[in-house]
Design a protein around this motif. Structure first.
Motif, PDB file in Angstrom:
ATOM      1  N   ALA A 953     -19.409 -14.430  -7.822  1.00  0.00           N
ATOM      2  CA  ALA A 953     -20.148 -15.672  -7.624  1.00  0.00           C
ATOM      3  C   ALA A 953     -19.589 -16.476  -6.461  1.00  0.00           C
ATOM      4  O   ALA A 953     -20.353 -17.043  -5.661  1.00  0.00           O
ATOM      5  N   ALA A 954     -18.269 -16.536  -6.339  1.00  0.00           N
ATOM      6  CA  ALA A 954     -17.663 -17.308  -5.248  1.00  0.00           C
ATOM      7  C   ALA A 954     -18.000 -16.688  -3.891  1.00  0.00           C
ATOM      8  O   ALA A 954     -18.312 -17.399  -2.923  1.00  0.00           O
ATOM      9  N   ARG A 955     -17.938 -15.344  -3.839  1.00  0.00           N
ATOM     10  CA  ARG A 955     -18.253 -14.661  -2.578  1.00  0.00           C
ATOM     11  C   ARG A 955     -19.721 -14.877  -2.197  1.00  0.00           C
ATOM     12  O   ARG A 955     -20.051 -15.184  -1.052  1.00  0.00           O
ATOM     13  N   ALA A 956     -20.618 -14.768  -3.209  1.00  0.00           N
ATOM     14  CA  ALA A 956     -22.039 -14.977  -2.918  1.00  0.00           C
ATOM     15  C   ALA A 956     -22.306 -16.407  -2.467  1.00  0.00           C
ATOM     16  O   ALA A 956     -23.113 -16.655  -1.562  1.00  0.00           O
ATOM     17  N   TYR A 957     -21.611 -17.366  -3.056  1.00  0.00           N
ATOM     18  CA  TYR A 957     -21.827 -18.768  -2.697  1.00  0.00           C
ATOM     19  C   TYR A 957     -21.349 -19.048  -1.275  1.00  0.00           C
ATOM     20  O   TYR A 957     -22.028 -19.738  -0.497  1.00  0.00           O
ATOM     21  N   GLN A 958     -20.195 -18.500  -0.926  1.00  0.00           N
ATOM     22  CA  GLN A 958     -19.674 -18.722   0.427  1.00  0.00           C
ATOM     23  C   GLN A 958     -20.589 -18.088   1.479  1.00  0.00           C
ATOM     24  O   GLN A 958     -20.813 -18.661   2.550  1.00  0.00           O
ATOM     25  N   GLU A 959     -21.133 -16.925   1.147  1.00  0.00           N
ATOM     26  CA  GLU A 959     -22.055 -16.276   2.098  1.00  0.00           C
ATOM     27  C   GLU A 959     -23.326 -17.095   2.265  1.00  0.00           C
ATOM     28  O   GLU A 959     -23.846 -17.242   3.381  1.00  0.00           O
ATOM     29  N   LEU A 960     -23.815 -17.656   1.156  1.00  0.00           N
ATOM     30  CA  LEU A 960     -25.019 -18.490   1.249  1.00  0.00           C
ATOM     31  C   LEU A 960     -24.770 -19.729   2.092  1.00  0.00           C
ATOM     32  O   LEU A 960     -25.597 -20.117   2.931  1.00  0.00           O
ATOM     33  N   MET A 961     -23.645 -20.379   1.882  1.00  0.00           N
ATOM     34  CA  MET A 961     -23.357 -21.604   2.618  1.00  0.00           C
ATOM     35  C   MET A 961     -23.120 -21.335   4.100  1.00  0.00           C
ATOM     36  O   MET A 961     -23.363 -22.200   4.949  1.00  0.00           O
ATOM     37  N   ALA A 962     -22.677 -20.108   4.401  1.00  0.00           N
ATOM     38  CA  ALA A 962     -22.437 -19.771   5.816  1.00  0.00           C
ATOM     39  C   ALA A 962     -23.708 -19.320   6.516  1.00  0.00           C
ATOM     40  O   ALA A 962     -23.773 -19.289   7.754  1.00  0.00           O
ATOM     41  N   SER A 963     -24.719 -18.966   5.734  1.00  0.00           N
ATOM     42  CA  SER A 963     -25.955 -18.460   6.328  1.00  0.00           C
ATOM     43  C   SER A 963     -26.879 -19.609   6.731  1.00  0.00           C
ATOM     44  O   SER A 963     -27.150 -20.503   5.914  1.00  0.00           O
ATOM     45  N   PRO A 964     -27.403 -19.594   7.945  1.00  0.00           N
ATOM     46  CA  PRO A 964     -28.327 -20.672   8.370  1.00  0.00           C
ATOM     47  C   PRO A 964     -29.703 -20.545   7.706  1.00  0.00           C
ATOM     48  O   PRO A 964     -30.474 -21.501   7.713  1.00  0.00           O
ATOM     49  N   ASN A 965     -30.025 -19.385   7.163  1.00  0.00           N
ATOM     50  CA  ASN A 965     -31.356 -19.169   6.572  1.00  0.00           C
ATOM     51  C   ASN A 965     -31.344 -19.259   5.044  1.00  0.00           C
ATOM     52  O   ASN A 965     -32.301 -18.848   4.387  1.00  0.00           O
ATOM     53  N   ALA A 966     -30.253 -19.761   4.480  1.00  0.00           N
ATOM     54  CA  ALA A 966     -30.138 -19.812   3.024  1.00  0.00           C
ATOM     55  C   ALA A 966     -31.172 -20.768   2.432  1.00  0.00           C
ATOM     56  O   ALA A 966     -31.403 -21.856   2.947  1.00  0.00           O
ATOM     57  N   GLN A 967     -31.819 -20.319   1.348  1.00  0.00           N
ATOM     58  CA  GLN A 967     -32.784 -21.151   0.654  1.00  0.00           C
ATOM     59  C   GLN A 967     -32.053 -22.091  -0.331  1.00  0.00           C
ATOM     60  O   GLN A 967     -31.109 -21.681  -1.008  1.00  0.00           O
ATOM     61  N   GLN A 968     -32.522 -23.325  -0.404  1.00  0.00           N
ATOM     62  CA  GLN A 968     -31.865 -24.306  -1.272  1.00  0.00           C
ATOM     63  C   GLN A 968     -31.870 -23.865  -2.724  1.00  0.00           C
ATOM     64  O   GLN A 968     -30.904 -24.094  -3.470  1.00  0.00           O
ATOM     65  N   ILE A 969     -32.947 -23.207  -3.155  1.00  0.00           N
ATOM     66  CA  ILE A 969     -33.038 -22.786  -4.548  1.00  0.00           C
ATOM     67  C   ILE A 969     -31.966 -21.750  -4.871  1.00  0.00           C
ATOM     68  O   ILE A 969     -31.386 -21.744  -5.967  1.00  0.00           O
ATOM     69  N   ASP A 970     -31.670 -20.866  -3.896  1.00  0.00           N
ATOM     70  CA  ASP A 970     -30.611 -19.872  -4.111  1.00  0.00           C
ATOM     71  C   ASP A 970     -29.249 -20.538  -4.191  1.00  0.00           C
ATOM     72  O   ASP A 970     -28.388 -20.138  -4.988  1.00  0.00           O
ATOM     73  N   VAL A 971     -29.039 -21.562  -3.364  1.00  0.00           N
ATOM     74  CA  VAL A 971     -27.779 -22.309  -3.399  1.00  0.00           C
ATOM     75  C   VAL A 971     -27.614 -22.989  -4.757  1.00  0.00           C
ATOM     76  O   VAL A 971     -26.544 -22.948  -5.380  1.00  0.00           O
ATOM     77  N   THR A 972     -28.693 -23.611  -5.240  1.00  0.00           N
ATOM     78  CA  THR A 972     -28.638 -24.303  -6.533  1.00  0.00           C
ATOM     79  C   THR A 972     -28.304 -23.332  -7.660  1.00  0.00           C
ATOM     80  O   THR A 972     -27.514 -23.647  -8.573  1.00  0.00           O
ATOM     81  N   ILE A 973     -28.913 -22.147  -7.614  1.00  0.00           N
ATOM     82  CA  ILE A 973     -28.646 -21.139  -8.648  1.00  0.00           C
ATOM     83  C   ILE A 973     -27.181 -20.736  -8.618  1.00  0.00           C
ATOM     84  O   ILE A 973     -26.514 -20.647  -9.661  1.00  0.00           O
ATOM     85  N   GLN A 974     -26.653 -20.501  -7.438  1.00  0.00           N
ATOM     86  CA  GLN A 974     -25.268 -20.057  -7.340  1.00  0.00           C
ATOM     87  C   GLN A 974     -24.299 -21.156  -7.775  1.00  0.00           C
ATOM     88  O   GLN A 974     -23.265 -20.885  -8.391  1.00  0.00           O
ATOM     89  N   GLU A 975     -24.646 -22.409  -7.465  1.00  0.00           N
ATOM     90  CA  GLU A 975     -23.807 -23.517  -7.908  1.00  0.00           C
ATOM     91  C   GLU A 975     -23.810 -23.615  -9.432  1.00  0.00           C
ATOM     92  O   GLU A 975     -22.781 -23.893 -10.056  1.00  0.00           O
ATOM     93  N   GLY A 976     -24.984 -23.381 -10.049  1.00  0.00           N
ATOM     94  CA  GLY A 976     -25.066 -23.402 -11.501  1.00  0.00           C
ATOM     95  C   GLY A 976     -24.225 -22.316 -12.141  1.00  0.00           C
ATOM     96  O   GLY A 976     -23.562 -22.552 -13.165  1.00  0.00           O
ATOM     97  N   ARG A 977     -24.238 -21.130 -11.549  1.00  0.00           N
ATOM     98  CA  ARG A 977     -23.422 -20.031 -12.084  1.00  0.00           C
ATOM     99  C   ARG A 977     -21.936 -20.356 -11.982  1.00  0.00           C
ATOM    100  O   ARG A 977     -21.158 -20.104 -12.916  1.00  0.00           O
ATOM    101  N   LEU A 978     -21.535 -20.928 -10.846  1.00  0.00           N
ATOM    102  CA  LEU A 978     -20.134 -21.317 -10.687  1.00  0.00           C
ATOM    103  C   LEU A 978     -19.744 -22.403 -11.691  1.00  0.00           C
ATOM    104  O   LEU A 978     -18.631 -22.398 -12.232  1.00  0.00           O
TER     105      LEU A 978
END
Length: 1024
Positions: A953-978
């Motif tokens: 989960a931490a690795r996926a979250y860091q990759e999302l935050m580093a990606s310029p094309n990350a969707q907000q909904i995916d970020v929210t999901i990953q934050e919820g899992r963390l």
């Protein structure tokens, strides 16, 4: 009443004869004055009249100081009527008629009756102020509350994205609501149309409050926003909390907010735009769900199960109120009283000054989300979709039976009730079903299907025993009822008007007219005449309830023969009229139970005349279905009556109540239980031929199961245990009941009934099994207990092998309770010795895993499953049996199912806009406490899973935050899992206090602590 003097007398001259004298000052008894006194008195008065007022006062004071106490008494009696003022008569002369009317409007019917007789001026104030009409209207509104009569208005909020109305406030013109779709909507009270939508929040609007200038709202976006109440313009935004703002209150230049971040913020409000932070209060260990305050205290409640009290002026901590078993979701504070609602499904009343819990109210089936109270009642709303109205004054009376506290349950919402407010005339509530409901108790007719007995019990109380009044064309006339041959029909007509009329004035007239019947000296003979000659079911109800009140308040006033005659008359009446309406039968059954209990120790010629219960009722059980149902109801109601402290008992000796209950237990209860089992056994044998769609057969089976359950839940030793600790209860079965449990046919009977009966009846069979599984251990020898436990486990195994019935929510809940009793009442060492234990524990584990994977379904039932596994794991160090307990095989599966299902739930919650389980931190905290113990069995597997999931989960979250094309909904999901993982890891580390630690466990805890710290670094890195 004091002898009040009119204004005319007060303003007359100083002639002594115009003041009435009391017995202490009687001029007729005075001796004739001496000639010297008469001469010198005139001289003194001439001097006295020449002095100024101040000099006169000083002289009289000096004179009084020289007198003795006896003389002071005479003077006091002389002055007393001079100082009296008839303020009711004086106020209208000053143009203050409305003040006089307001004062007299507080009188009840008896006092208002007496006030009319004081003088003509008082009578005029009462008449012109229409105070009798207003009194009837107040009583009518009160009756509507108690009977649940209301007109319902519905506002469909039609949210586009996510549905749910989290908060609201209303006045006569508007309703302001906060929605889950991030908006604040304002609704017109007359048209019920949305007049304004306020946008600006980027998260759900969780709380709001408004006054005549501003609306202030709090949101899951962590901000507090201020809006102009007229224009709807946003004028200020407060950014302080780092998580959702869950509640706020403001008043007199001060505001208090609370948050999911566990903090409370106190603000000074100079104007709309000048709001500054005064102090942050920290002390709660979980989200602070609600706050309230006045000039003395700030009160906060949290998911950590506590209520904390703070000093308003200094913001210093004062005390903690402890008692709730799970997180607290709502509260209100006023004067000394705090009322709170919790996810333990209870409501508690507290004295804030001493911290004592005054009362626990039980009745809701899920989390109590909102609560409000006034001087008369408490209104609560819960996740079970129900709104309950409670009697506040009765709740504060320790003698009031728990069964009398809930006045009404209102069921209209189809989703969780989130917020409500109410006043004397209405309730306004909001729900997850995206509606706002307005429950109007002022202008309403009795709803179709309202049980007449519920209307009658309220309508026929609290009336004047000597006069009733009927309002006709602004006149009130006294109505006197004398029962003669014609008036039986008149009484029936009045009853019909009381229960069926849609005209509230007509109902009030009928209600007042019937009071004289209830309180007349010859009530007993009148009731019998009405039962014998009346044809109306409402008249029969009136007679039955009147007799019950008569027996309850004056058991010693009736002779023994009269009470025996009433009892025999009721039995004969029921036997000859078995097809009476249900509410009439229930009223007569209640009368039989009450008179039997109150006369339990009465004897005639060495015979206890009220104790031949089973013999008399057996005659009913040998008749038709209707007769049999009445017989079972008689036994069931008698068992309940003996078990509970009624109002009649509270007014008498509680010791006597306990003696009666103990005598009934020792002489009758076991025989009644065996009789219920015999009848249930007959029903089991004929189950295939029974038609449960038939109302009579279904009703009879329901009554039989309730009778058995009432016997098993009897308070055998007078402990009156707190039902909130349901999972720890032990049933203190008397030793004389051993035969019913040693041959195991009783246990088999209820398992068979569960499998045979439809879902409308089978939960009652499981409820009986829960009680049977909870019988005290000392009832058996070790060998007997082992055999009993074997049959119990085999029955549970058979249900799990045929799980079709568990799809019903009530069956599922009762079965989870039954599983929890396996460990709360028996030792793990005893369980593993059961022959089929390996198969049973495998099936229980499979059932638990499936239940945990259905994370949206019945969280309160899951509590019992986790409790079972928690207790079994905690017992492992103490097991001496050689047989394997197999927990090392199945507990990792339970832990894995809980952890993975919660992580998988995040995406569903975010994408479908469902209720987030993390919003109920009290429930989550309790589940995690249980999981922390369960996970300690095969701790290495638990740690390995958590480390693996966290790293992913931490690795996926860091990759999302580093990606310029990350969707907000995916970020929210990953934050919820963390978030879930941080909570679970924290609880896993905390579980070490429950177990002896070793080096291996310490190393694994260290790995988890590293992940915990890593999560903090991630959040810091991305400024979250």
């Amino acid at each position: 009443m004091l002898n009040m003097e009119t204004d005319k007398i007060i303003e007359d001259s100083n002639t002594n004869s115009q003041y009435p004298m009391t017995i202490l000052y009687d001029p007729a008894r005075k001796k004739e004055p001496s000639p010297q006194y008469v001469t010198e008195r005139e001289t003194c008065l001439k001097y006295f009249e020449k002095w100024s007022e101040q000099d006169q006062v000083e002289f009289v004071e000096h004179l009084l100081s020289r007198m003795c106490h006896y003389q002071h008494g005479h003077i006091n009696s002389y002055l007393k009527p001079m100082l009296q003022r008839d303020f009711i008569s004086l106020l209208p002369k000053k143009g203050l008629d409305h003040v006089a009317e307001s004062i007299l409007s507080y009188l009840d019917a008896d006092s208002l009756c007496a006030a009319e007789l004081v003088c003509k001026e008082w009578y005029r104030v009462i008449s012109e102020g229409m105070l009798w009409k207003k009194l009837i209207e107040r009583k009518s509104i009160e009756n509507n509350w108690r009977m649940g009569r209301h007109v319902l208005q519905r506002i469909n909020c039609r949210s586009e994205n996510s549905k749910g109305v989290y908060c609201l406030q209303y006045d006569d013109q508007k309703i302001v609501s906060g929605l889950r779709d991030n908006t604040i909507k304002i609704w017109d009270r007359n048209t019920l149309q949305c007049t304004k939508v306020l946008t600006g929040h980027t998260g759900s609007v969780l709380c709001l409050q408004y006054d005549d200038k501003v609306i202030i709202s709090g949101s899951s976006d962590s901000t507090v926003r201020v809006w102009d109440v007229v224009s709807g313009e946003m004028v200020n935004t407060l950014i302080h909390h780092c998580e959702a703002v869950l509640h706020l209150r403001f008043n007199n230049g001060m505001m208090v907010t609370c948050s999911k971040d566990r903090s409370i913020a106190v603000w000074d409000m100079t104007s709309q735009t000048e709001i500054t932070l005064r102090r942050v209060l920290v002390g709660h260990r979980a989200a602070v769900n609600v706050v309230d305050f006045d000039e003395k205290y700030i009160v906060s409640a949290s998911g950590d199960r506590t209520i904390k009290v703070w000093n308003t002026s200094t913001c210093e901590f004062v005390r903690t109120l402890n008692g709730h078993k799970r997180g607290i979701a709502c509260l209100q504070y006023r004067d000394r009283l705090v009322v709170s609602g919790s996810s333990d499904n209870t409501i508690r009343l507290w004295d804030i000054e001493c911290g004592a819990c005054l009362r626990v109210l039980e009745g809701h089936e899920e989390l109590v989300r909102c609560i409000r109270f006034d001087s008369k009642r408490i209104v609560s709303g819960a996740y079970d979709g129900k709104i309950k109205v409670w009697d506040l004054l009765a709740a504060l009376d320790p003698r009031a039976p728990a069964s009398t506290l809930c006045l009404r349950t209102l069921v209209e919402h189809t989703g969780r009730v989130f917020r409500l407010q109410f006043d004397e005339f209405q309730i306004v509530s909001s729900s997850h079903d995206d509606t706002i409901l307005i429950w109007d108790f002022l202008n309403c007719n009795p709803p179709e299907g309202t049980p007449p007995q519920q209307q009658a019990m309220t309508a026929l109380s609290n009336r004047s025993p000597t006069r009733t009044y009927t309002y006709i064309s602004n006149c009130y006339i006294a109505l006197h009822i004398d029962l003669n041959s014609k008036e039986v029909r008149q009484l029936e007509l009045l009853c019909k008007q009381l229960y069926e009329s849609s005209d509230s004035a007509q109902r009030a007239e009928a209600e007042k007219a019937l009071v004289s019947f209830q309180n007349s000296p010859d009530t007993l003979s009148k009731c019998q005449l009405l039962l014998d000659r009346g044809d109306s079911c409402y008249a029969q109800l009136l007679a039955a309830t009147t007799l019950t009140k008569l027996v309850s308040r004056s058991a010693q006033g009736l002779s023994l023969q009269q009470r025996v005659d009433i009892r025999n008359y009721v039995l004969n009446y029921l036997a000859t009229r078995p097809k009476l309406p249900n509410f009439v039968i229930q009223a007569l059954v209640a009368l039989f139970a009450r008179i039997s209990k109150l006369g339990w120790f009465d004897n005639d010629k060495d015979e206890f005349v009220f104790r031949n219960v089973v013999t008399d009722i057996t005659k009913f059980l040998q008749g038709s279905v209707e007769h049999c149902m009445i017989g079972v109801q008689l036994l069931s109601q008698l068992t309940c009556e003996m078990n509970q402290i009624s109002e009649a008992d509270a007014n008498r000796s509680l010791t006597k109540h306990r003696k009666i209950a103990s005598s009934f237990r020792d002489t009758q209860l076991f025989e009644i239980f065996r009789l219920s089992c015999t009848l249930l056994g007959t029903a089991r044998e004929n189950c295939k031929s029974l038609n449960f769609n038939d109302e009579g057969q279904h009703g009879l089976m329901t009554q039989l199961l309730r009778l058995a359950h009432n016997c098993l839940t009897f308070d055998f030793i007078g402990t009156s245990t707190d039902e909130s600790s349901d999972d720890l209860c032990t049933v203190q079965i008397p030793t004389s009941w051993r035969p019913a449990f040693l041959d195991f046919t009783t246990l088999k009977l209820f398992f068979d009934l569960y499998h045979s009966l439809p879902n409308t009846l089978s939960p009652l069979a499981l409820s009986c099994l829960v009680q049977i599984a909870s019988v005290r251990r000392s009832l058996f020898s070790n060998t007997e207990r082992a055999k009993f436990l074997t049959h119990l486990v085999n029955g549970v195994k058979h249900i799990l092998q045929n799980p079709q019935g568990l799809s019903d929510p009530s069956n599922y809940h009762e079965f989870c309770r039954l599983l929890a009793r396996l460990k709360s009442n028996y030792q793990l060492g005893e369980l593993v010795m059961v022959e089929n234990y390996p198969e049973a524990i495998q099936l229980i584990a499979k059932f638990t895993v499936q239940s945990l994977q259905m994370w949206q379904f019945a969280p309160n039932s899951v509590h019992y499953l986790l409790s079972l596994w928690q207790r079994m794991v905690a017992s492992v160090p103490y097991v001496k049996a050689t047989e394997p307990h197999l927990l090392e095989t199945y507990t990792p599966e339970v832990s894995n199912a809980y952890i993975t299902s919660r992580l998988e739930s995040v995406a569903v919650v975010v994408r479908e806009g469902l209720e987030d389980p993390l919003d109920d931190l009290g429930m989550v905290q309790q589940q995690l406490e249980q999981l922390s113990v369960i996970g300690r069995c095969e701790y290495q597997k638990t740690c390995t899973l958590l480390v693996q999931l966290f790293d992913q989960a931490a690795r996926a979250y860091q990759e999302l935050m580093a990606s310029p094309n990350a969707q907000q909904i995916d970020v929210t999901i990953q934050e919820g899992r963390l978030t879930w993982l941080v909570y679970i890891i924290g609880s896993a580390i905390g579980g070490r206090v429950s177990f002896n630690s070793n080096d291996e466990h310490d190393a694994m805890d260290g790995e988890l602590v590293c992940r915990y710290v890593h999560s903090y670094l991630i959040l810091t890195e991305f400024h979250l």
